[in-house]
Write a protein that holds these residues in place. Structure first.
Motif, short mmCIF file in Angstrom:
data_model
loop_
_atom_site.label_atom_id
_atom_site.label_comp_id
_atom_site.label_asym_id
_atom_site.label_seq_id
_atom_site.Cartn_x
_atom_site.Cartn_y
_atom_site.Cartn_z
N PRO A 157 -42.23 -53.57 50.00
CA PRO A 157 -41.67 -52.72 51.18
C PRO A 157 -42.28 -53.29 52.45
O PRO A 157 -42.00 -52.91 52.94
CB PRO A 157 -43.02 -51.90 50.97
CG PRO A 157 -43.20 -52.10 48.94
CD PRO A 157 -42.56 -53.66 48.85
N VAL B 163 -39.57 -48.44 50.15
CA VAL B 163 -40.56 -47.66 50.73
C VAL B 163 -41.49 -48.25 50.20
O VAL B 163 -42.27 -48.03 50.55
CB VAL B 163 -40.37 -45.93 50.63
CG1 VAL B 163 -41.23 -45.45 50.61
CG2 VAL B 163 -38.96 -45.53 51.60
N ARG B 164 -40.90 -47.73 47.64
CA ARG B 164 -42.59 -48.40 47.65
C ARG B 164 -41.91 -48.72 46.04
O ARG B 164 -40.63 -48.79 45.58
CB ARG B 164 -43.13 -47.44 46.86
CG ARG B 164 -44.79 -46.78 46.06
CD ARG B 164 -44.98 -45.81 46.33
NE ARG B 164 -46.39 -46.33 44.93
CZ ARG B 164 -46.79 -45.20 44.31
NH1 ARG B 164 -46.84 -43.73 44.46
NH2 ARG B 164 -47.81 -45.25 43.98
N SER C 266 -38.50 -42.83 58.83
CA SER C 266 -39.23 -43.14 57.88
C SER C 266 -39.16 -42.12 56.59
O SER C 266 -39.01 -41.15 56.43
CB SER C 266 -40.92 -42.43 57.82
OG SER C 266 -41.65 -42.69 59.50
N ARG D 181 -40.66 -40.99 52.51
CA ARG D 181 -42.63 -40.84 52.35
C ARG D 181 -42.55 -40.55 50.57
O ARG D 181 -41.49 -39.04 50.40
CB ARG D 181 -43.11 -39.35 53.19
CG ARG D 181 -42.71 -40.22 54.34
CD ARG D 181 -43.92 -39.27 55.43
NE ARG D 181 -44.47 -37.99 54.72
CZ ARG D 181 -45.74 -36.61 55.06
NH1 ARG D 181 -46.71 -37.26 55.74
NH2 ARG D 181 -45.48 -35.70 54.87
N TYR E 83 -45.98 -43.89 52.46
CA TYR E 83 -44.47 -44.30 53.60
C TYR E 83 -44.53 -45.54 54.73
O TYR E 83 -45.01 -46.55 53.67
CB TYR E 83 -44.85 -43.28 54.87
CG TYR E 83 -46.33 -43.81 55.79
CD1 TYR E 83 -45.77 -44.51 57.09
CD2 TYR E 83 -47.38 -43.04 55.86
CE1 TYR E 83 -46.47 -44.92 57.57
CE2 TYR E 83 -48.64 -43.78 56.79
CZ TYR E 83 -47.81 -45.00 57.51
OH TYR E 83 -48.79 -44.24 58.63
N LYS E 84 -42.48 -45.78 54.55
CA LYS E 84 -42.48 -47.18 55.20
C LYS E 84 -41.27 -46.21 56.23
O LYS E 84 -40.65 -45.34 56.05
CB LYS E 84 -41.34 -47.61 53.93
CG LYS E 84 -40.46 -48.54 54.71
CD LYS E 84 -41.67 -49.80 54.73
CE LYS E 84 -39.96 -50.80 55.04
NZ LYS E 84 -39.55 -51.01 53.69
N THR F 271 -38.26 -47.06 58.21
CA THR F 271 -37.15 -48.00 58.32
C THR F 271 -36.54 -47.74 59.98
O THR F 271 -36.06 -48.43 59.56
CB THR F 271 -36.32 -46.97 57.44
OG1 THR F 271 -36.73 -45.36 57.92
CG2 THR F 271 -36.74 -47.32 56.38
N ASN G 43 -45.52 -50.22 57.40
CA ASN G 43 -46.02 -49.77 55.96
C ASN G 43 -47.23 -48.88 56.22
O ASN G 43 -47.70 -49.45 56.22
CB ASN G 43 -45.42 -50.68 54.73
CG ASN G 43 -44.61 -51.40 54.41
OD1 ASN G 43 -43.07 -50.32 55.39
ND2 ASN G 43 -44.95 -52.36 54.01
N GLU H 243 -49.97 -45.58 53.99
CA GLU H 243 -50.36 -44.06 52.99
C GLU H 243 -51.76 -43.57 53.79
O GLU H 243 -52.67 -44.15 54.52
CB GLU H 243 -50.40 -44.46 51.88
CG GLU H 243 -51.50 -45.99 51.66
CD GLU H 243 -52.04 -46.51 50.30
OE1 GLU H 243 -51.19 -45.97 49.26
OE2 GLU H 243 -52.57 -47.76 50.20
#
Length: 321
Positions: free
Chosen positions: A30, A37-38, A219, A221, A231-232, A234, A244, A246
């Motif tokens: 990530p 994302v995860r 993002s 999620r 979440y990430k 992008t 990144n 959370e």
């Protein structure tokens, strides 16, 4: 069904072991691979691992489980999706890191896949996703390897917390229902939320900075009801290579919820230098990023606390029996 095979490769002017380390350690993905994302390791015996991965593919946030076999002696990692999701009927391949005689290494990424019912539209969709993600992953792997010596200076991790007196589901709902944020949060100018599968969200958000400027982020999620939202981002501000985070929710006593905002940020020296008024030093840039991201998180949690506690105060008091 027809099997499609495709290979992507990139040359990296650096040590093969450094490249293999990032390929082999899925917990780093990530941070270094924009589509991911995860990544959660479900089991690992030192050679074989089972993973669950959440990643953006062709504009959609998807999840799947994979089995990987690590071969550090050959610097090879084979993978196969154990439960592929339509339109994918089968997906597998391998990472290979090969030393070059003149120095450096070549990273090779092989894929093989089948589409459900051999449908041409499904096949084209998979082909686009594999092409985009493979190209992005290899380029970002190259950048990560070249920057491995700077990682300690560029990586920034921090947390903020807030205590809310109210029902945990209501606190979670405030952070989950991001489509309501423009009306609830001063720093959110606009937001578009898409949730194609339950708990998997893609959101596009316009955020107002303290100086009045507005920047747009996209993002993915992953939402676990009443527990966490991972979440990430992008699409990022220019000063960041990766972001990144959370939201964590924990009931510490009946009717008392602790919310934690965690951030993991990788700074971009080039992006920082290109700013109209760049910070005077990397430490100053770290402080500015910490202040901006932490400030937005603290504002969001404070508003969640006020919203939930106000809702609780407006409820009729329970009647005595």
């Amino acid at each position: 069904m027809t099997l499609t095979e495709v290979t992507h490769r990139i040359d990296v002017p650096s040590d093969a072991e450094a490249a293999y380390r990032i390929v082999a350690d899925v917990t780093l993905w990530p941070l270094y691979f924009p589509p991911t994302v995860r990544a959660e390791r479900l089991s690992f015996d030192g050679r074989e691992e089972h993973l669950r991965i959440w990643a953006l593919a062709d504009g959609e946030l998807r999840t799947w489980r994979s089995r990987r076999v690590l071969d550090p002696e050959r610097r090879r990692v084979a993978f196969h999706q154990s439960h592929p999701k339509p339109p994918v009927a089968e997906m597998g391949g391998a990472w290979r890191v090969e030393e070059r005689p003149g120095g450096g290494c070549t990273v090779v990424l092989d894929h093989h896949y089948r589409a459900v019912d051999d449908d041409p539209a499904h096949l084209a969709r998979i082909e686009r996703a594999v092409e985009h993600n493979s190209t992005a992953e290899l380029e970002n792997l190259r950048r990560a390897v070249l920057r491995s010596g700077e990682e300690a200076e560029l990586l920034l991790e921090f947390t903020d917390t807030e205590t809310v007196h109210g029902p945990l589901p209501e606190v979670y709902a405030f952070l989950h229902d991001a489509d309501q944020w423009p009306a609830r949060l001063d720093h959110v100018a606009a937001l578009d939320l898409r949730e194609d599968s339950e708990g998997l969200q893609v959101l596009r958000m316009d955020t107002k900075a303290p100086d009045g400027s507005v920047h747009t982020t996209v993002s993915g999620r992953v939402c676990e009801r009443d527990r966490r939202i991972v979440y990430k981002q992008t699409t990022l501000p220019p000063a960041l290579q990766a972001h990144n985070g959370e939201w964590l929710f924990e009931e510490t006593a009946p009717g008392v919820v602790r919310v934690t905002a965690r951030h993991q940020v990788l700074l971009s020296p080039e992006g920082i230098a290109a700013l109209p008024e760049p910070p005077a030093s990397l430490d100053a840039a770290r402080a500015a990023v910490r202040g901006a991201l932490g400030g937005n998180s603290r504002a969001t949690m404070a508003r969640a606390r006020a919203f939930v506690e106000a809702a609780g105060a407006s409820r009729p008091a329970p009647q005595a029996p």
